[in-house]
Design a protein around this motif. Structure first.
Motif, PDB file in Angstrom:
ATOM      1  N   ARG A   1       0.825  -1.207   0.000  1.00 22.48           N
ATOM      2  CA  ARG A   1       0.000   0.000   0.000  1.00 22.48           C
ATOM      3  C   ARG A   1       0.860   1.258   0.000  1.00 22.48           C
ATOM      4  NH1 ARG A   1      -2.721  -3.386   3.460  1.00 22.48           N
ATOM      5  NH2 ARG A   1      -2.010  -2.356   5.368  1.00 22.48           N
TER       6      ARG A   1
ATOM      7  N   ASP B   1       2.045   1.655  -3.547  1.00 21.84           N
ATOM      8  CA  ASP B   1       0.968   2.141  -4.425  1.00 21.84           C
ATOM      9  C   ASP B   1       0.749   3.632  -4.239  1.00 21.84           C
ATOM     10  OD1 ASP B   1       0.618  -0.401  -5.397  1.00 21.84           O
ATOM     11  OD2 ASP B   1      -1.153  -0.850  -4.177  1.00 21.84           O
TER      12      ASP B   1
ATOM     13  N   THR C   1       3.529   5.457  -5.867  1.00 24.54           N
ATOM     14  CA  THR C   1       3.361   5.436  -7.322  1.00 24.54           C
ATOM     15  C   THR C   1       2.384   6.526  -7.770  1.00 24.54           C
ATOM     16  OG1 THR C   1       3.856   3.075  -7.449  1.00 24.54           O
ATOM     17  CG2 THR C   1       2.616   4.030  -9.282  1.00 24.54           C
ATOM     18  N   THR C   2       1.305   6.695  -7.015  1.00 23.62           N
ATOM     19  CA  THR C   2       0.348   7.767  -7.325  1.00 23.62           C
ATOM     20  C   THR C   2       1.008   9.125  -7.192  1.00 23.62           C
ATOM     21  OG1 THR C   2      -1.493   6.406  -6.556  1.00 23.62           O
ATOM     22  CG2 THR C   2      -1.867   8.780  -6.679  1.00 23.62           C
TER      23      THR C   2
END
Length: 318
Positions: free
Chosen positions: A206, A209, A212-213
């Protein structure tokens, strides 16, 4: 052109690319994402931490760097004039000087502080006469850099505001027949199993992720198709490879420090981007307690790294 996906490395060692830098670090060769600091105080302290992290990355992934250097030697042959684009702490610069014993390297970075550290390291290694530091934003220009045999750009190209424009600048700086090598990684390295924090399974995934955003917003060229961009700029692509690296180092060494440095640098960026319970769990990996990554015996360092080797055609003109 060849494309290879070798088996993961299984032994601890070094890399860099570094110049190699790990993501979430804020390092840049000049462009949208770097500190580019010229001052002292907190910013200098942060850059010192970044230099240490780059050096740890280099220590852990040495076989990858050695493999990349062999590919470059195959493509470039004997070279004398080299540019390390986004030189950072100098890992790439010193690897290049070792690989090409008659060459000189222009170490380019937007951070004067990083270049000062690199210059001190070069002097300590008796290499000062072979290193020329250049503070510049490579996304805008490479002042005084012409007729170069080889450009090495490790974890720096994705920071550029306009990669196509930067590739054009590099193309002009290279002599006809000169070689450009771009090394990139796919984001934050991974260190932990999904159940490493039992009360928050999947924590690292998480975090990655969310990062990455964040990168998609601030570093949109991370993960770009550099092969296509190189071809569109006039380069001839000669080699392209992806390596899925997996290191299982002994506990208590560099891997724990590398994991701690990496996770510490992303922690602030993730505040408000992951659930408070995840942030609290992340803190337990950093707080010197029993779950701290520096004390764990279950770390596995995983990183996907890519290399493109391209040439300026000999008939490309000036």
């Amino acid at each position: 052109m060849t494309h290879r996906t070798p088996a993961p490395h299984g032994s601890p060692a070094h890399s860099q690319p570094h110049g190699h830098g790990p993501h979430g670090t804020g390092h840049s060769a000049g462009g949208a994402h770097g500190n580019g600091t010229h001052s002292h105080g907190t910013a200098s302290h942060e850059q010192d931490g970044l230099a240490e992290l780059l050096d740890l990355d280099a220590e852990l992934f040495a076989p990858y760097l050695a493999s990349a250097m062999r590919s470059i030697v195959e493509a470039a042959g004997d070279v004398e004039r080299i540019v390390d684009l986004g030189a950072g702490s100098g890992t790439g610069t010193f690897a290049l000087l070792k690989q090409f014993p008659s060459a000189q390297v222009t170490a380019v970075d937007s951070s004067a502080h990083m270049l000062e550290q690199l210059t001190r390291s070069a002097a300590a290694k008796n290499l000062a006469s072979r290193v020329r530091p250049l503070e510049a934003d490579a996304g805008t220009s490479l002042p005084g850099v012409t007729d170069v045999d080889l450009v090495w750009a490790s974890a720096s190209m994705h920071h550029m505001d306009d990669p196509t424009a930067t590739l054009g600048i590099i193309f002009k700086a290279l002599r006809p027949g000169g070689v450009l090598a771009i090394a990139e990684l796919d984001g934050m390295p991974r260190f932990l199993a999904d159940d490493a924090v039992p009360e928050r399974p999947g924590l690292e995934g998480r975090c990655r992720d969310a990062l990455t955003t964040l990168h998609a917003e601030g570093v949109p060229h991370l993960g770009a198709d550099w092969g296509a961009l190189l071809a569109s700029t006039g380069f001839t692509l000669e080699d392209e490879r992806t390596e899925n690296l997996e290191l299982r180092p002994a506990p208590g060494g560099s891997a724990g420090l590398y994991a701690h440095g990496t996770l510490s640098r992303i922690r602030g960026a993730l505040d408000g981007r992951i659930e408070p319970a995840d942030l609290e769990a992340l803190d337990t990996l950093l707080d010197a307690g029993p779950a701290d990554v520096r004390h764990r015996d279950d770390l596995v360092v995983r990183s996907t790294r890519q290399l493109w080797v391209a040439r300026r055609p000999t008939d490309s003109g000036s």
